[in-house]
Write a protein that holds these residues in place. Structure first.
Motif, PDB file in Angstrom:
ATOM      1  N   VAL A 170      -4.628  12.676  10.970  1.00 21.27           N
ATOM      2  CA  VAL A 170      -4.113  13.897  11.323  1.00 21.27           C
ATOM      3  C   VAL A 170      -4.461  15.246  10.832  1.00 21.27           C
ATOM      4  N   ILE A 171      -4.359  15.172   9.358  1.00 21.06           N
ATOM      5  CA  ILE A 171      -4.936  16.260   8.863  1.00 21.06           C
ATOM      6  C   ILE A 171      -6.601  16.496   8.778  1.00 21.06           C
ATOM      7  N   TYR A 172      -7.097  15.511   8.722  1.00 20.32           N
ATOM      8  CA  TYR A 172      -8.417  15.454   9.151  1.00 20.32           C
ATOM      9  C   TYR A 172      -8.914  16.361  10.442  1.00 20.32           C
ATOM     10  N   ALA A 173      -8.237  15.932  11.726  1.00 23.74           N
ATOM     11  CA  ALA A 173      -8.243  16.473  12.889  1.00 23.74           C
ATOM     12  C   ALA A 173      -7.871  18.011  12.808  1.00 23.74           C
ATOM     13  N   LEU A 174      -6.998  18.420  12.121  1.00 26.31           N
ATOM     14  CA  LEU A 174      -6.752  19.922  12.303  1.00 26.31           C
ATOM     15  C   LEU A 174      -7.699  20.580  11.264  1.00 26.31           C
ATOM     16  N   GLU A 175      -8.200  20.124  10.295  1.00 24.64           N
ATOM     17  CA  GLU A 175      -8.921  20.816   9.164  1.00 24.64           C
ATOM     18  C   GLU A 175     -10.351  20.971   9.717  1.00 24.64           C
ATOM     19  N   ILE A 176     -10.934  20.185  10.779  1.00 26.14           N
ATOM     20  CA  ILE A 176     -12.224  20.254  11.137  1.00 26.14           C
ATOM     21  C   ILE A 176     -12.292  20.794  12.319  1.00 26.14           C
ATOM     22  N   SER A 177     -11.321  21.366  13.166  1.00 25.38           N
ATOM     23  CA  SER A 177     -11.435  21.960  14.485  1.00 25.38           C
ATOM     24  C   SER A 177     -10.469  23.143  14.351  1.00 25.38           C
ATOM     25  N   PRO A 178     -11.157  24.052  15.430  1.00 30.86           N
ATOM     26  CA  PRO A 178     -10.570  25.321  15.658  1.00 30.86           C
ATOM     27  C   PRO A 178      -9.202  25.251  16.179  1.00 30.86           C
ATOM     28  N   LEU A 179      -8.494  26.567  16.434  1.00 24.91           N
ATOM     29  CA  LEU A 179      -7.245  26.802  16.836  1.00 24.91           C
ATOM     30  C   LEU A 179      -6.926  26.144  18.081  1.00 24.91           C
ATOM     31  N   GLY A 180      -8.203  26.250  19.064  1.00 23.39           N
ATOM     32  CA  GLY A 180      -7.834  26.183  20.450  1.00 23.39           C
ATOM     33  C   GLY A 180      -7.786  24.574  20.441  1.00 23.39           C
ATOM     34  N   LEU A 181      -8.378  23.735  19.631  1.00 24.45           N
ATOM     35  CA  LEU A 181      -8.685  22.290  19.929  1.00 24.45           C
ATOM     36  C   LEU A 181      -7.642  21.628  19.016  1.00 24.45           C
ATOM     37  N   ARG A 182      -6.875  22.175  18.133  1.00 25.86           N
ATOM     38  CA  ARG A 182      -6.153  21.424  17.119  1.00 25.86           C
ATOM     39  C   ARG A 182      -4.774  20.492  17.841  1.00 25.86           C
ATOM     40  N   PRO A 183      -4.243  21.247  18.819  1.00 27.42           N
ATOM     41  CA  PRO A 183      -2.988  20.593  19.457  1.00 27.42           C
ATOM     42  C   PRO A 183      -3.619  19.196  20.282  1.00 27.42           C
ATOM     43  N   TYR A 184      -4.941  19.448  20.756  1.00 28.42           N
ATOM     44  CA  TYR A 184      -5.419  18.094  21.744  1.00 28.42           C
ATOM     45  C   TYR A 184      -5.941  16.826  20.707  1.00 28.42           C
ATOM     46  N   LEU A 185      -6.662  17.298  19.628  1.00 24.32           N
ATOM     47  CA  LEU A 185      -7.066  16.383  18.662  1.00 24.32           C
ATOM     48  C   LEU A 185      -5.946  15.770  17.890  1.00 24.32           C
ATOM     49  N   THR A 186      -5.096  16.459  17.486  1.00 24.79           N
ATOM     50  CA  THR A 186      -3.974  16.012  16.857  1.00 24.79           C
ATOM     51  C   THR A 186      -2.905  15.041  17.911  1.00 24.79           C
ATOM     52  N   ASN A 187      -3.101  15.495  18.814  1.00 21.65           N
ATOM     53  CA  ASN A 187      -2.126  14.630  20.203  1.00 21.65           C
ATOM     54  C   ASN A 187      -2.656  13.528  20.299  1.00 21.65           C
ATOM     55  N   TYR A 188      -4.287  13.541  20.302  1.00 23.49           N
ATOM     56  CA  TYR A 188      -5.038  12.101  20.531  1.00 23.49           C
ATOM     57  C   TYR A 188      -4.453  11.082  19.637  1.00 23.49           C
ATOM     58  N   ILE A 189      -4.277  11.109  18.499  1.00 23.52           N
ATOM     59  CA  ILE A 189      -3.700  10.261  17.509  1.00 23.52           C
ATOM     60  C   ILE A 189      -2.664   9.510  18.137  1.00 23.52           C
ATOM     61  N   ASN A 190      -1.911  10.032  18.811  1.00 24.05           N
ATOM     62  CA  ASN A 190      -0.643   9.373  19.276  1.00 24.05           C
ATOM     63  C   ASN A 190      -1.265   8.383  20.548  1.00 24.05           C
ATOM     64  N   CYS A 191      -2.398   8.954  21.161  1.00 27.44           N
ATOM     65  CA  CYS A 191      -2.779   7.939  22.197  1.00 27.44           C
ATOM     66  C   CYS A 191      -3.660   6.677  21.532  1.00 27.44           C
ATOM     67  N   CYS A 192      -4.020   7.061  20.469  1.00 26.81           N
ATOM     68  CA  CYS A 192      -4.643   5.793  19.737  1.00 26.81           C
ATOM     69  C   CYS A 192      -3.715   4.727  19.435  1.00 26.81           C
ATOM     70  N   TRP A 193      -2.566   5.163  18.908  1.00 23.90           N
ATOM     71  CA  TRP A 193      -1.434   4.691  18.398  1.00 23.90           C
ATOM     72  C   TRP A 193      -0.912   3.497  19.826  1.00 23.90           C
ATOM     73  N   SER A 194      -1.096   4.442  21.036  1.00 24.25           N
ATOM     74  CA  SER A 194      -0.404   3.600  22.250  1.00 24.25           C
ATOM     75  C   SER A 194      -1.411   2.618  22.647  1.00 24.25           C
ATOM     76  N   ILE A 195      -2.887   3.206  22.593  1.00 26.64           N
ATOM     77  CA  ILE A 195      -3.914   2.104  22.616  1.00 26.64           C
ATOM     78  C   ILE A 195      -3.985   0.823  21.884  1.00 26.64           C
ATOM     79  N   GLY A 196      -3.625   1.079  20.539  1.00 25.67           N
ATOM     80  CA  GLY A 196      -3.333  -0.393  19.760  1.00 25.67           C
ATOM     81  C   GLY A 196      -2.310  -1.114  20.251  1.00 25.67           C
ATOM     82  N   GLN A 197      -1.048  -0.484  20.749  1.00 23.77           N
ATOM     83  CA  GLN A 197       0.003  -1.203  21.205  1.00 23.77           C
ATOM     84  C   GLN A 197      -0.266  -1.947  22.431  1.00 23.77           C
TER      85      GLN A 197
END
Length: 537
Positions: A170-197
């Protein structure tokens, strides 16, 4: 506030250097705000790719958590490791359920503490590579475990490298992306968690009718797939430019930003973008140069740390442990085993859809608005589930289990389009840049502790040989939601459209959480503070 020092001959040149740096930082800050979503997507295509690669490691975490909780409802696993509860029916004792569920979590707590130091010392890329390499060896223990005791040991050891994936992506996602993409890329992490489940439940559903040991060994073996796929990609992944700036490697940071952005955009200035990182980092070090865990509880950082701790704890308070035991819960609520598996699969498919829908909500509403109102809705759902549980106990009807299952699916959709993904977004945005890793480690650590407590309570609440609450457990988590609503209203700020430097200023001025959205910010405060002589420049 002390000004940064530079090796130049005269005071006049120092002043001009600071003014030039401020101008560059303000230009980069303005560009961050003016960069629309589609433009950001075109400019940072490579950032999106590498963020998704890093985040895919979270699939293993979701898979492992759901695997153990769902195995309690699998007949072959129950017979191999459980005790005879009644004729032809076996149950894993509630103490062992609690122990196995918490085993991985205890290991993750150790991994979390390591992650805070290791990721800042060696970088995010090397940290994840080390974690994935360890996971390959750790899987052998649960795969060959002959008893619950050995399986418990395996879960604890396996949880340690998994802890590295709790904060790093989540920190990596925020630090390599611009302001406009940060919420989407950090949100995607929760999708990965759901995909695993959903993968875990789908595989267990596929082997549910098997009567041999492979019914539970195959699901354990699947965990070897993720490292084999991810490790080759990570060898070529770029490091976070913010981490490089914190290490003083400015030229390397510029090279990384160049590699992450499209050269077709001639309006993008790499030097100014890195200058904004430098200005932000220097401001935070001027306020407090310490980067230890103790620094997270000093000055303005105390409020920021307590806020992210509370946000992570809300993940437990809103009823997530109940959804984690969804298959077993639905089984105890009255559904046949196969139907309980089917409903759980539907629930996690809906969770993924909720994760995608969260991206729509992000464009329409603020983080705080979505977060607070979703907790109100979750309170209503949990209250209804608990009420139906009371009705089912007093006058059982076939419709009640299906109604309870449908509400649980609805809660899964709600959680994954709001509370779940926003936890990653908010908790990556709120801390200061230099304490981001350690703040999230502390927050995730407290979440782990609350999960351990919930992991002890939930099996007793659901197990028919213990408290046997069944669906009435919903009332317990409705109370948790009520606590979360009060916390969110007073402590969760609105970081939407705010850069790290702007958030530093808002927290430094002690602006109330509910006033963040409408408070104007002057970036000069991040460089000059309140020095009277500087205001005249």
């Amino acid at each position: 506030m002390a000004r940064p020092s530079y090796s130049v001959p005269t005071a006049e040149k120092v002043e001009m250097t600071e003014v030039e740096r401020l101008a560059d930082a303000q230009d980069a800050n303005s560009q961050e705000h003016n960069l629309k979503f589609l433009d950001a997507l075109r400019l940072y295509r490579k950032s999106v790719f590498w963020s998704m690669i890093m985040s895919s490691g979270v699939i293993m975490d979701g898979y492992d958590i759901k695997l153990i909780g769902t195995l309690y409802a699998q007949p072959a696993f129950q017979k191999a490791y459980g005790r005879l509860a009644k004729a032809d029916s076996y149950q894993i004792p509630a103490p062992w359920q609690a122990g196995l569920s918490n085993g991985s979590i205890c290991g993750q707590f150790v991994g979390l503490l390591l992650a805070g130091y290791v990721s800042e010392r060696f970088g995010f890329r090397k940290t994840l590579l080390a974690g994935l390499s360890c996971i390959i060896a750790c899987i052998f223990i649960p795969f060959f475990s002959p008893s619950l005791a050995v399986l418990e040991v395996g879960q604890i050891i396996f949880g340690i490298p998994l802890g590295l994936f709790q904060t790093t992506p989540v920190i990596y996602a925020l630090e390599i992306s611009p302001l406009g993409l940060r919420p989407y890329l950090t949100n995607y992490i929760n999708c990965c968690w759901s995909i695993g489940q959903i993968i875990a439940v789908g595989i267990l559903r596929g082997v549910v009718n098997m009567e041999t040991e492979w019914a539970y060994r195959i699901p354990f073996a699947v965990q070897w797939v993720w490292p084999v796929i991810i490790i080759p990609f990570l060898f070529f992944a770029p490091e976070s430019p913010w981490w490089l700036v914190r290490r003083g490697r400015l030229e390397d940071a510029k090279d990384v930003v160049k590699s992450l952005t499209s050269p077709k955009n001639v309006n993008f200035n790499v030097d100014k973008y890195v200058t904004l990182m430098v200005v932000t980092t220097e401001h935070e070090r001027a306020v407090n140069s310490e980067t230890s865990y103790g620094a997270c509880f000093q000055g303005a950082n105390l409020r920021r740390t307590l806020t992210v701790i509370g946000i992570y704890c809300v993940q437990t308070l809103n009823g997530n442990p109940l959804r984690g035991y969804s298959t077993y819960f639905l089984q105890q609520a009255g559904l046949p085993t196969v139907q309980a598996f089917n409903m759980t699969i539907v629930g996690f498919a809906v969770a993924i859809a909720g994760g995608i829908f969260s991206w729509v909500l992000l464009g329409l509403f603020g983080r705080r608005t979505i977060y607070c109102w979703s907790l109100v809705l979750m309170f209503s759902i949990m209250l209804t589930i608990g009420t139906l549980g009371i009705q089912q106990t007093e006058s059982p009807k076939d419709a009640y289990p299906w109604a309870i299952g449908s509400l649980l699916i609805a809660s899964s959709f709600l959680y994954n389009c709001s509370i779940g993904p926003l936890t990653h977004t908010l908790c990556s945005e709120i801390p200061s840049a230099i304490l981001r890793s350690k703040s999230i480690v502390l927050a995730r650590g407290m979440y782990v502790l609350t999960t351990i407590v919930a992991g002890v309570l939930t099996p007793y609440q659901l197990n028919p040989t213990e408290w046997n609450w069944g669906a009435k457990t919903g009332l317990f988590w409705a109370g948790g939601c009520l606590i979360a609503i009060v916390f969110a209203y007073f402590y969760v700020p609105e970081p939407k459209d705010r850069t790290t430097a702007e958030l530093d200023i808002l927290f430094g001025k002690k602006i109330p959480a509910r006033h963040f959205a409408r408070t104007q910010v002057d970036l000069a405060d991040a460089v000059y503070g309140d020095d009277d002589d500087v205001k005249k420049i």
